[in-house]
Design a protein around this motif. Structure first.
Motif, PDB file in Angstrom:
ATOM      1  N   GLU A   1     -12.293   6.872  -8.229  1.00  0.00           N
ATOM      2  CA  GLU A   1     -13.201   6.048  -7.388  1.00  0.00           C
ATOM      3  C   GLU A   1     -13.906   4.851  -8.006  1.00  0.00           C
ATOM      4  OE1 GLU A   1     -16.043   9.274  -6.284  1.00  0.00           O
ATOM      5  OE2 GLU A   1     -14.553   9.825  -5.053  1.00  0.00           O
TER       6      GLU A   1
ATOM      7  N   ALA B   1      -4.927   3.194  -7.302  1.00  0.00           N
ATOM      8  CA  ALA B   1      -5.888   3.815  -8.209  1.00  0.00           C
ATOM      9  C   ALA B   1      -5.309   5.118  -8.643  1.00  0.00           C
ATOM     10  CB  ALA B   1      -7.179   3.819  -7.879  1.00  0.00           C
TER      11      ALA B   1
ATOM     12  N   GLN C   1     -11.451   2.070  -7.656  1.00  0.00           N
ATOM     13  CA  GLN C   1     -11.127   1.804  -6.210  1.00  0.00           C
ATOM     14  C   GLN C   1     -12.545   0.912  -5.790  1.00  0.00           C
ATOM     15  OE1 GLN C   1     -11.231   5.141  -4.051  1.00  0.00           O
ATOM     16  NE2 GLN C   1     -11.251   3.751  -2.127  1.00  0.00           N
ATOM     17  N   LYS C   2     -13.714   1.280  -6.484  1.00  0.00           N
ATOM     18  CA  LYS C   2     -14.941   0.506  -6.168  1.00  0.00           C
ATOM     19  C   LYS C   2     -14.844  -0.993  -6.465  1.00  0.00           C
ATOM     20  CE  LYS C   2     -18.397   3.836  -5.529  1.00  0.00           C
ATOM     21  NZ  LYS C   2     -19.307   4.555  -6.343  1.00  0.00           N
TER      22      LYS C   2
ATOM     23  N   LYS D   1      -6.230  -0.908  -4.398  1.00  0.00           N
ATOM     24  CA  LYS D   1      -6.342   0.166  -3.221  1.00  0.00           C
ATOM     25  C   LYS D   1      -6.422   1.457  -3.909  1.00  0.00           C
ATOM     26  CE  LYS D   1      -5.789  -3.038   0.102  1.00  0.00           C
ATOM     27  NZ  LYS D   1      -5.606  -4.067  -0.950  1.00  0.00           N
ATOM     28  N   GLU D   2      -7.081   2.296  -3.103  1.00  0.00           N
ATOM     29  CA  GLU D   2      -7.110   3.703  -3.596  1.00  0.00           C
ATOM     30  C   GLU D   2      -5.941   4.377  -4.212  1.00  0.00           C
ATOM     31  OE1 GLU D   2      -8.112   6.736  -0.705  1.00  0.00           O
ATOM     32  OE2 GLU D   2      -8.986   8.146  -2.367  1.00  0.00           O
ATOM     33  N   ASP D   3      -4.935   4.242  -3.167  1.00  0.00           N
ATOM     34  CA  ASP D   3      -3.612   4.895  -3.696  1.00  0.00           C
ATOM     35  C   ASP D   3      -2.963   4.415  -5.091  1.00  0.00           C
ATOM     36  OD1 ASP D   3      -3.124   2.452  -2.555  1.00  0.00           O
ATOM     37  OD2 ASP D   3      -1.136   3.096  -1.808  1.00  0.00           O
TER      38      ASP D   3
ATOM     39  N   LYS E   1       0.840  -1.019  -0.056  1.00  0.00           N
ATOM     40  CA  LYS E   1      -0.122   0.009  -0.175  1.00  0.00           C
ATOM     41  C   LYS E   1       0.940   1.354   0.126  1.00  0.00           C
ATOM     42  CE  LYS E   1      -3.608  -2.472   2.613  1.00  0.00           C
ATOM     43  NZ  LYS E   1      -3.631  -2.763   3.895  1.00  0.00           N
TER      44      LYS E   1
END
Lengths: 344, 387
Positions: B78, B91, B81-82, B87-89, A10
């Motif tokens: 988004e 993305a 990510q959805k 993960k968001e980062d 992450k």
């Protein structure tokens, strides 16, 4: 390759931050030596990249600021400082200064043979170290606390991985430039992640995807005028990612959608069967025929589902009438019991 | 004496700083700081397309299109990510380089002969801003970018005042905001739009990187200094203006890039705050950690005293060996205990005072119940001097 670790840890945006943070290092190295020797510049980039990384760590662990803020902060501040130094250098009477900004956007065409050798050597060292410490890396990645209890020095391993990520980024800078480096780090790994759950396979696939997008990207950009290499490579990598997202067998969007529809059909089938069972149970003779019309009010009933039930041998049709078979009755009455059992 | 061009540059820089600080504060609080970086890169294709249509770098259409690309970025991030695939980062890291690449390629393919290069977009050049004048009916009313940034700032401030409560609630408690009936999604996209517009409006004056720095750095510094949203906004605006003006003079003195030097000043400001902020700064945190370590040692020491009545166990020397502390450490712990009237030392024999005894009993209670708040209150009750 190392991107796999970054993605799984992450720390995806770390690549972006480091590649920006490397800029002042390049500028300072140039200011000190006054020469455009690529090795010293890379060293400078490496040092300032590492400083940036550890400062990010410091901010995240010691203050309440979140990691995204820390990343954005270091990224923009280091880059701005690097710009200051670069423009400062440009005003200096030193003929050598031209071309420093090629590090910003990267240009694979400017690579000379020695650079390529350097890259090959560093990649080789990375590979060897990765294979040697494979077990340690892997365990740290998935269960840091467990690693600690096993007596590994997690800090050292951590620093080792981070340093290699930084090193890889700094080397890549020359090829694709600051902005696109993060994509080079992430895209192959993100694509590879979709195809496998195994770390070794993922690293291998990521390396493969990375190499492919490098080759294809260069080929495409060479075939046309005015196309710089870096962006094309990134776009090719992005295509890999999209394809992986959509078509990967277990995680891909396409198959997920198919599975979703299939599950919904199954559910409808079950619902119809259960409904029939309820009706049939009111009669002593379970195979007593009923009119199809009474099913029409029931949501989830279609001709298709009825046909399917017939195919499975749960239901028999006679003209406008249907009746449950022995087998169908059994299945229907066990339908929810089984589910309950499964839940438990 | 400042020339009018110098004054205008500083004015523009300060306005940009304020315009960035406001959305920046909320981005930092909402843990979306990296989105600003992503937006600042991915607006490139929007700018390029707008430029092809209008052939004017300052046209409002350009800003609109670029802001639109910014919002598309947010939506894409988004969406990816959805799907739960990454993960968001990751993305964010995937979306903006791809969009940026598209922009770079479009420039390379079509716009080689026009004035629009990547450097200008990314880095900006504030020094030229005053020479691009806005003429209304033939009269000179000031630099164009001053008007653009001013308008954006005005809109931002109006929105801030109108929706301050909504923003505040939805930032700190999404669930409450939703239950009170304001849609978090609308506020989210509103904020994103403002950020995009600000980024775009500011980019050609100060460059994309500086926009990110101006958004995040003052807000992050302010975050370390206060826990009050209004104060945080005020402080980050203050930091922004201060850095803009000081940065300009540093650049003037070094004869280097203005945006680079503003960023460097921002970096310096943040570094100072990071080190010296009263409660959240590194030095304060380290000091507190040290204090807590000593106080824990003190409690250990007092517990030991309470458990042992024998004289031999309470000899100063023995304590050194028994609890296995270094000399300096045991001395500092002993001093602390004595200063707080918790022990008396008689002939090198340590004994608990009445107060020390009471404190220790309560400390045992705390250790058994393990309630965090209790021990701090307790320390306040008993300590004359902290560790």
């Amino acid at each position: 390759m190392l991107g796999s670790f970054a993605v799984l840890r992450k720390q995806s945006l770390l690549g972006d931050a480091i590649s920006h943070a490397a800029l002042p290092g390049i500028a300072i190295a140039f200011l000190i030596t006054g020469a455009k020797d690529s090795n010293t510049l890379l060293l400078g980039a490496l040092v300032s990249g590492l400083i940036g990384t550890f400062w990010i760590r410091g901010i995240v662990t010691k203050t309440h600021l979140k990691s995204d803020t820390a990343l954005g902060l270091i990224l923009s501040l280091f880059f701005g400082f690097g710009m200051l130094l670069l423009t400062f250098i440009q005003k200096q009477p030193n003929a050598n200064q031209a071309g420093l900004d090629k590090y910003l956007f990267g240009q694979a065409a400017t690579l000379v043979e020695s650079d390529v050798w350097l890259m090959a050597i560093v990649t080789g060292i990375c590979l060897i170290i990765m294979l040697t410490f494979w077990k340690e890396f892997k365990i740290l990645l998935f269960d840091a606390d467990y690693t600690k209890t096993l007596g590994f020095n997690t800090k050292t391993i951590d620093i080792l991985i981070t340093s290699f990520i930084v090193l890889a980024i700094v080397l890549g800078l020359q090829t694709v430039g600051v902005v696109l480096m993060s994509a080079m780090l992430l895209a192959p790994a993100a694509a590879a992640r979709q195809w496998t759950n195994k770390l070794s396979a993922m690293v291998f696939l990521a390396a493969l995807f990375g190499a492919f997008s490098g080759v294809f990207g260069t080929a495409i950009s060479a075939s046309q005028n005015n196309l710089s290499t870096g962006p094309v490579i990134v776009l090719v990598a992005a295509v890999f990612v999209i394809v992986s997202f959509v078509f990967s067998p277990s995680r891909g969007l396409l198959f997920k959608q198919i599975r979703f529809i299939k599950n919904r059909r199954d559910l409808e089938l079950h619902k119809t069967l259960a409904f029939m069972h309820n009706i049939a149970a009111t009669h002593e003779d379970i195979s007593h025929p009923h009119a199809i019309i009474i099913l029409n009010n029931f949501q989830g009933y279609t001709k298709g589902t009825l046909q399917k039930l017939v195919d499975k041998g749960y239901v028999e049709l006679q003209g406008n009438m249907w009746s449950l078979t022995e087998k169908g009755f059994e299945t229907a009455s066990n339908l929810y019991n089984q589910q309950n059992e499964n839940d438990e | 004496m400042m020339s009018s061009a110098q004054f205008e540059i500083q004015l523009i820089a300060s306005l940009v700083a304020v315009a960035c600080a406001i959305p920046g504060t909320f981005l930092v609080l909402r843990k979306m700081a990296m989105i600003s970086d992503a937006i600042s890169h991915s607006i490139l294709p929007g700018i390029v397309i707008g430029f092809f249509i209008t052939h004017d770098l300052n046209s409002p259409l350009l800003i609109l299109l670029a802001a639109l690309t910014g919002i598309i970025t947010v939506i894409l991030v988004e969406y990816i990510q959805k799907t739960g695939l990454v993960k968001e980062d990751t993305a964010i890291g995937l979306v903006f380089p791809a969009l940026f690449s598209i922009g770079v390629i479009m420039i390379a393919k079509n716009a080689n002969d026009v004035h629009l290069d990547v450097d200008a977009v990314l880095l900006g050049e504030l020094a030229f801003a005053p020479f691009d004048r806005l003429l209304i009916g033939g009269t000179d009313v000031g630099p164009k970018s001053l008007w653009i940034v001013g308008t954006i700032l005005l809109i931002t401030i109006t929105l801030l005042f109108t929706f301050f409560k909504e923003l505040k609630v939805s930032t700190f408690d999404k669930g409450l905001a939703a239950s009170l009936g304001f849609s978090p999604a609308i506020i989210h996209y509103g904020l994103m739009s403002v950020s995009s517009v600000t980024t775009v409006g500011a980019f050609d004056a100060v460059g994309a990187i500086l926009v990110v720095a101006l958004m995040i750095a003052p807000a992050a510094a302010a975050y370390l200094l206060t826990t009050d949203l209004k104060k945080m906004l005020g402080l980050s605006i203050g930091f922004g203006i201060f850095s803009a003006i000081l940065g300009y003079w540093v650049a003037h003195w070094l004869d280097a890039s203005i945006s680079g030097s503003i960023t460097s000043v921002l970096g310096l400001v943040f570094l100072l705050v990071y080190l010296f902020a009263p409660t959240k700064g590194i030095i304060a945190v380290m000091y507190r950690e040290k204090q807590q370590r000593r106080e824990v040692s003190l409690i250990t020491f007092l517990l030991h005293l309470k458990n042992h009545d024998e004289i031999s166990e309470r000899h100063v020397k023995h304590l050194n060996e028994h609890i296995n502390w270094q000399k300096v450490r045991s001395k500092s712990v002993l001093d602390l205990a004595q200063k707080n009237n918790m022990i008396t030392i008689d002939n090198n024999i340590v004994s608990l005072t009445e107060k020390g005894d009471e404190f220790t009993s309560k400390a045992i209670d705390y250790i058994i119940t393990n309630e965090d708040a209790q021990i701090e209150d307790m320390k306040d009750d008993f300590f004359l001097f902290r560790g």
